[in-house]
Design a protein around this motif. Structure first.
Motif, PDB file in Angstrom:
ATOM      1  N   HIS A  60       1.006  -0.918  -0.161  1.00 43.01           N
ATOM      2  CA  HIS A  60      -0.071  -0.111  -0.035  1.00 43.01           C
ATOM      3  C   HIS A  60       1.079   1.061   0.002  1.00 43.01           C
ATOM      4  O   HIS A  60       2.093   1.218   0.626  1.00 43.01           O
ATOM      5  N   ARG A  61       0.568   2.250  -0.548  1.00 41.99           N
ATOM      6  CA  ARG A  61       1.406   3.488  -0.408  1.00 41.99           C
ATOM      7  C   ARG A  61       0.907   4.584   0.470  1.00 41.99           C
ATOM      8  O   ARG A  61       1.240   5.760   0.402  1.00 41.99           O
ATOM      9  N   PHE A  62       0.310   3.892   1.611  1.00 44.35           N
ATOM     10  CA  PHE A  62      -0.299   4.732   2.800  1.00 44.35           C
ATOM     11  C   PHE A  62      -0.239   3.748   3.938  1.00 44.35           C
ATOM     12  O   PHE A  62      -0.327   2.470   3.726  1.00 44.35           O
ATOM     13  N   GLY A  63      -0.116   4.207   5.320  1.00 45.76           N
ATOM     14  CA  GLY A  63      -0.412   3.502   6.211  1.00 45.76           C
ATOM     15  C   GLY A  63      -1.792   3.970   7.271  1.00 45.76           C
ATOM     16  O   GLY A  63      -2.074   5.244   7.152  1.00 45.76           O
ATOM     17  N   LEU A  77       6.063  15.622  21.292  1.00 41.96           N
ATOM     18  CA  LEU A  77       6.704  16.265  20.254  1.00 41.96           C
ATOM     19  C   LEU A  77       7.342  15.481  19.356  1.00 41.96           C
ATOM     20  O   LEU A  77       8.395  14.846  19.862  1.00 41.96           O
ATOM     21  N   HIS A  78       7.124  15.509  17.714  1.00 38.26           N
ATOM     22  CA  HIS A  78       7.697  14.457  17.162  1.00 38.26           C
ATOM     23  C   HIS A  78       7.415  15.249  15.758  1.00 38.26           C
ATOM     24  O   HIS A  78       6.681  16.144  15.701  1.00 38.26           O
ATOM     25  N   SER A  79       8.304  14.595  14.706  1.00 44.25           N
ATOM     26  CA  SER A  79       8.046  14.848  13.372  1.00 44.25           C
ATOM     27  C   SER A  79       7.994  13.554  12.361  1.00 44.25           C
ATOM     28  O   SER A  79       8.834  12.780  12.808  1.00 44.25           O
ATOM     29  N   HIS A  80       7.600  13.675  11.216  1.00 46.14           N
ATOM     30  CA  HIS A  80       7.669  12.746  10.414  1.00 46.14           C
ATOM     31  C   HIS A  80       8.260  13.263   8.954  1.00 46.14           C
ATOM     32  O   HIS A  80       8.061  14.360   8.790  1.00 46.14           O
ATOM     33  N   LYS A  81       8.791  12.327   8.133  1.00 44.43           N
ATOM     34  CA  LYS A  81       9.372  12.615   6.803  1.00 44.43           C
ATOM     35  C   LYS A  81       8.205  12.748   5.819  1.00 44.43           C
ATOM     36  O   LYS A  81       8.492  12.397   4.520  1.00 44.43           O
ATOM     37  N   THR A  82       6.851  12.256   6.340  1.00 36.59           N
ATOM     38  CA  THR A  82       5.937  12.104   5.293  1.00 36.59           C
ATOM     39  C   THR A  82       4.377  12.758   5.873  1.00 36.59           C
ATOM     40  O   THR A  82       4.508  13.269   6.820  1.00 36.59           O
ATOM     41  N   GLU A  83       3.791  12.800   5.111  1.00 35.10           N
ATOM     42  CA  GLU A  83       2.448  13.429   5.662  1.00 35.10           C
ATOM     43  C   GLU A  83       1.553  12.548   6.533  1.00 35.10           C
ATOM     44  O   GLU A  83       1.969  11.385   6.519  1.00 35.10           O
ATOM     45  N   GLU A  84       0.763  13.342   7.289  1.00 35.92           N
ATOM     46  CA  GLU A  84      -0.089  12.413   8.342  1.00 35.92           C
ATOM     47  C   GLU A  84      -1.100  13.388   8.359  1.00 35.92           C
ATOM     48  O   GLU A  84      -1.234  14.661   8.339  1.00 35.92           O
ATOM     49  N   CYS A 112     -10.719  17.318  10.126  1.00 35.22           N
ATOM     50  CA  CYS A 112      -9.760  16.492   9.629  1.00 35.22           C
ATOM     51  C   CYS A 112      -8.597  17.689   9.523  1.00 35.22           C
ATOM     52  O   CYS A 112      -8.610  18.648   9.161  1.00 35.22           O
ATOM     53  N   PHE A 113      -7.331  17.156   9.966  1.00 37.76           N
ATOM     54  CA  PHE A 113      -5.961  17.855  10.045  1.00 37.76           C
ATOM     55  C   PHE A 113      -4.769  17.092   9.321  1.00 37.76           C
ATOM     56  O   PHE A 113      -4.503  16.202   9.498  1.00 37.76           O
ATOM     57  N   SER A 114      -4.395  18.010   8.556  1.00 34.35           N
ATOM     58  CA  SER A 114      -3.412  17.356   7.497  1.00 34.35           C
ATOM     59  C   SER A 114      -2.175  18.019   8.127  1.00 34.35           C
ATOM     60  O   SER A 114      -1.906  19.382   8.072  1.00 34.35           O
ATOM     61  N   VAL A 115      -1.182  17.334   8.584  1.00 33.56           N
ATOM     62  CA  VAL A 115       0.115  17.797   9.216  1.00 33.56           C
ATOM     63  C   VAL A 115       1.274  17.984   8.045  1.00 33.56           C
ATOM     64  O   VAL A 115       1.480  16.775   7.442  1.00 33.56           O
ATOM     65  N   PRO A 116       1.846  19.348   8.190  1.00 32.60           N
ATOM     66  CA  PRO A 116       2.833  19.264   7.126  1.00 32.60           C
ATOM     67  C   PRO A 116       4.304  18.513   7.437  1.00 32.60           C
ATOM     68  O   PRO A 116       4.433  18.107   8.434  1.00 32.60           O
ATOM     69  N   ILE A 117       4.818  17.823   6.524  1.00 32.52           N
ATOM     70  CA  ILE A 117       5.890  17.082   6.373  1.00 32.52           C
ATOM     71  C   ILE A 117       6.806  17.930   7.372  1.00 32.52           C
ATOM     72  O   ILE A 117       7.114  19.289   7.148  1.00 32.52           O
ATOM     73  N   GLY A 118       7.649  17.200   8.622  1.00 34.24           N
ATOM     74  CA  GLY A 118       8.835  17.799   9.223  1.00 34.24           C
ATOM     75  C   GLY A 118       8.261  18.845  10.208  1.00 34.24           C
ATOM     76  O   GLY A 118       9.115  19.141  10.931  1.00 34.24           O
ATOM     77  N   LEU A 119       6.860  18.805  10.395  1.00 30.67           N
ATOM     78  CA  LEU A 119       6.468  19.752  11.687  1.00 30.67           C
ATOM     79  C   LEU A 119       6.642  19.257  13.072  1.00 30.67           C
ATOM     80  O   LEU A 119       5.940  17.972  12.938  1.00 30.67           O
ATOM     81  N   MET A 120       7.212  19.619  13.713  1.00 36.69           N
ATOM     82  CA  MET A 120       7.312  19.026  15.208  1.00 36.69           C
ATOM     83  C   MET A 120       6.076  19.417  15.706  1.00 36.69           C
ATOM     84  O   MET A 120       5.425  20.359  15.873  1.00 36.69           O
ATOM     85  N   VAL A 136      -3.738   8.597   8.986  1.00 36.91           N
ATOM     86  CA  VAL A 136      -3.250   8.078   7.751  1.00 36.91           C
ATOM     87  C   VAL A 136      -1.910   8.590   7.765  1.00 36.91           C
ATOM     88  O   VAL A 136      -1.715  10.080   7.986  1.00 36.91           O
ATOM     89  N   VAL A 137      -0.842   7.874   7.341  1.00 43.01           N
ATOM     90  CA  VAL A 137       0.467   8.386   7.297  1.00 43.01           C
ATOM     91  C   VAL A 137       0.859   8.008   5.817  1.00 43.01           C
ATOM     92  O   VAL A 137       0.603   6.603   5.269  1.00 43.01           O
ATOM     93  N   GLY A 138       1.400   8.856   4.805  1.00 43.26           N
ATOM     94  CA  GLY A 138       1.874   8.677   3.450  1.00 43.26           C
ATOM     95  C   GLY A 138       2.989   7.866   3.463  1.00 43.26           C
ATOM     96  O   GLY A 138       3.841   7.787   4.161  1.00 43.26           O
ATOM     97  N   GLY A 139       3.172   7.232   2.318  1.00 48.41           N
ATOM     98  CA  GLY A 139       4.345   6.296   2.129  1.00 48.41           C
ATOM     99  C   GLY A 139       4.011   4.741   2.335  1.00 48.41           C
ATOM    100  O   GLY A 139       3.234   4.532   3.223  1.00 48.41           O
ATOM    101  N   ASN A 140       4.835   4.062   1.950  1.00 43.00           N
ATOM    102  CA  ASN A 140       4.790   2.379   2.541  1.00 43.00           C
ATOM    103  C   ASN A 140       6.156   2.394   3.587  1.00 43.00           C
ATOM    104  O   ASN A 140       6.714   3.202   3.682  1.00 43.00           O
TER     105      ASN A 140
END
Length: 174
Positions: A60-63, A77-84, A112-120, A136-140
């Motif tokens: 899948h291309r998402f989780g 507090l954390h960040s991701h390298k993908t959309e959430e 619904c809240f879309s968190v930008p990539i890299g935002l703590m 939902v988290v982007g990427g596999n």
């Protein structure tokens, strides 16, 4: 494509009540106030516990996860390298962000809240009942990388017996 009902049931359906939650999925899992259950439905994604397996297998291309959060608890507090994306299903949700979590907003049920990539960022449950959040988290699994935690979170986690092993998965501290 010819998929039988039995095959669909075994490989593409996660039945509520059959999916078991994981309570120790992230480095913050033992820090008071950050307890939660994660129902991993599709892809492992950014998980830090190597033993967690999603209910639905395959590429899948998402989780997709459901997060069950006790009152007053949440994610540090954390960040991701993908959309959430967060979607609170049964109540309000506080989302905070910034290098020190200095900003915050309240989401209502079904917002619904879309968190930008890299935002703590982090979140908490302000309700007097367990909050369930659809996430939902982007990427596999091979694309999403690891979570970047605020340095204070890593220090706290170590005092409660958790650190990362050489492969970046949860490990007991000595």
């Amino acid at each position: 494509m010819n998929i039988t009902a039995d095959e669909m049931e075994r490989t593409r359906i996660a039945r509520w009540g059959k999916v078991k939650p994981y309570d120790q999925t992230f480095i913050e899992s033992r820090i008071p106030g950050f307890e939660k259950n994660l129902y991993k439905l599709i892809n492992k994604g950014v998980l830090e516990n190597n033993g967690v397996q999603p209910a639905i297998t395959g590429e899948h291309r998402f989780g997709v996860s459901l997060i069950e959060i006790p009152p007053g608890c949440g994610a540090n507090l954390h960040s991701h390298k993908t959309e959430e994306v967060f979607f609170p299903l049964n109540g309000r949700m506080i989302v905070f962000w910034g290098d020190e979590g200095e900003n915050e907003i309240e989401l209502q049920q079904w917002d619904c809240f879309s968190v930008p990539i890299g935002l703590m960022r982090g979140f908490r449950n302000p309700n007097n009942h367990n909050l369930v959040v659809y996430s939902v988290v982007g990427g596999n699994d091979t694309e999403v990388g690891r979570i970047t935690w605020h340095p204070d979170v890593l220090k706290q986690a170590e005092t409660f017996g958790l650190a990362f092993d050489k492969n970046g998965y949860l490990s007991e501290t000595e």
